[in-house]
Scaffold this active site. Structure first.
Site, PDB file in Angstrom:
ATOM      1  N   LYS A 288       0.830  -1.211   0.000  1.00 54.74           N
ATOM      2  CA  LYS A 288       0.000   0.000   0.000  1.00 54.74           C
ATOM      3  C   LYS A 288       0.861   1.255   0.000  1.00 54.74           C
ATOM      4  O   LYS A 288       0.493   2.264  -0.606  1.00 54.74           O
ATOM      5  CB  LYS A 288      -0.974   0.009   1.195  1.00 54.74           C
TER       6      LYS A 288
ATOM      7  N   LYS B 191      -6.163 -11.907  -8.752  1.00 52.32           N
ATOM      8  CA  LYS B 191      -7.383 -12.000  -7.947  1.00 52.32           C
ATOM      9  C   LYS B 191      -8.395 -10.909  -8.341  1.00 52.32           C
ATOM     10  O   LYS B 191      -8.005  -9.777  -8.603  1.00 52.32           O
ATOM     11  CB  LYS B 191      -6.943 -11.846  -6.488  1.00 52.32           C
TER      12      LYS B 191
ATOM     13  N   LYS C 218     -11.892  -5.485  -5.474  1.00 50.47           N
ATOM     14  CA  LYS C 218     -12.802  -4.348  -5.576  1.00 50.47           C
ATOM     15  C   LYS C 218     -12.069  -3.062  -5.905  1.00 50.47           C
ATOM     16  O   LYS C 218     -12.671  -2.098  -6.339  1.00 50.47           O
ATOM     17  CB  LYS C 218     -13.680  -4.229  -4.335  1.00 50.47           C
TER      18      LYS C 218
END
Ligand code: ATP
Ligand code: LTN
Length: 334
Positions: A115, A197, A200
């Site tokens: 992140k 994967k 969202k």
């Protein structure tokens, strides 16, 4: 133990729109756990603030997640579904646990590294101590089990380390939680890049089916889904796109993968993709209808929020009082 049951705790961040990956891999598996465990499921809105949010949108997203939990079938009378930010004990315990967490440990967290690389302009301290807040979430409810995906394994390990460290200093304070691998949560891959994967936060919306996608959008996205040139409907490593579609079909229709392979033997990709889309629509449609219905019932939803927040706060405050006492903070005179 609560009501003679072991405690299970999980939650999702209130960021982005949920995908069928979140549903099939997590939410769907939570639905029946309350029969065996005392379950808590949080709307993790404090965690979402580690990334900049637009306040008006964020408020809606968190509320929508709460409603979606219920629309997907989590019974709010049998599960404690609540907002993390409504129970201030989370933030308080996170502070106390910060004092029992080493910078070196946090530096090793792969989610932080990922992140931080993604949001270079906003590497805030919250992003760094994210796992400590997560530890507080879990330990406040003395949870025995935490169902999470592989990506959260490291965070659960640090939670256990923190719990054991505090217990070693002060005696029996926290239950040390175990990861929970119930029915293998299906891992759903992106429709556009089937080796990645479905996520969202993917920038390409065509890779993900969102729980709120309408039938036309679902059909269109499946039509565009990446397959291969084998023109065979088979579950194999060489065919990640087709295998992912089989996985989705199987999870939505309840047909085992081997039976689905037989069902589509000799049929074309076009026809197969239509069937997958239909299976997904048949799962999402009732959920969307229920979501729309519940969204109109403001007073009912607010009542549920109040009730569940209170229940969560009761258990959380009980643990927090214990920790404060053990750590030697003065009691508040009454
Ligand atoms: P983000 O893209 O914002 O990082 P995400 O879509 O990967 O989010 P999380 O909020 O990290 O989702 O995860 C919520 C839950 O959904 C977790 O238990 C996670 O394991 C599960 N999950 C997420 N994506 C998938 C997927 N593609 N297949 C199966 N399970 C998934
Ligand atoms: N970090 C988790 C969300 C989360 C969570 C938790 C999961 C926050 N606190 C406590 C289980 C238990 C995620 O991103 N999936």
């Amino acid at each position: 133990m609560i009501n003679d049951k072991q405690v299970l705790y999980s939650g999702m961040q209130a960021t982005g729109n949920l995908t069928i990956g979140n549903y099939l891999g997590a939410l769907k598996n939570w639905l029946t756990l309350n029969e065996e465990y005392e379950c808590f499921f949080g709307v993790m809105d404090l965690h979402s603030l580690t990334v900049r949010q637009n306040p008006a949108e964020f408020r809606k997203k968190a509320k929508n997640l709460f409603i979606l939990y219920i629309a997907a079938g989590l019974d709010p009378k049998k599960n404690c579904i609540y907002f993390q930010s409504h129970v201030s004990a989370h933030a308080e315990l996170a502070w106390l646990l910060n004092c029992f967490t080493y910078v070196g440990e946090l530096n090793r967290m792969t989610q932080f590294k990922d992140k931080a690389a993604k949001h270079k302009d906003n590497i805030n301290a919250g992003l760094f101590t994210y796992p400590v807040l997560m530890a507080a979430d879990i330990l406040l409810y003395q949870a025995d089990f935490v169902p999470v995906g592989k990506d959260q394994k490291q965070h659960l390990e640090i939670t256990r380390d923190i719990a054991e460290r505090v217990n070693a200093v002060y005696g029996d304070v926290f239950t040390v939680p175990e990861p929970f691998f119930g029915k293998a949560g299906t891992k759903i891959m992106s429709l556009q890049e089937p080796t990645q994967k479905m996520s969202k936060s993917d920038e390409n919306p065509n890779g993900s089916i969102y729980l709120m996608d309408d039938p036309d959008t679902i059909v269109r996205k499946f039509k565009r889904a990446v397959t291969d040139s084998f023109s065979e409907i088979r579950y194999s490593e060489e065919q990640p796109g087709v295998s992912n579609l089989l996985e989705i079909y199987s999870a939505c229709s309840g047909t085992p993968i081997a039976d689905a392979e037989k069902e589509f033997e000799g049929r074309g990709y076009g026809e197969f993709k239509e069937a997958v889309a239909e299976a997904v629509i048949s799962v999402l449609k009732p959920m969307q209808d229920e979501y729309a219905r519940l969204s109109g019932e403001k007073a009912y939803i607010d009542g549920l929020i109040r009730e569940n927040d209170e229940k969560a706060a009761y258990y959380a405050n009980k643990t927090l009082r214990k920790v404060r006492k053990k750590m030697g903070l003065n009691e508040i005179p009454r």
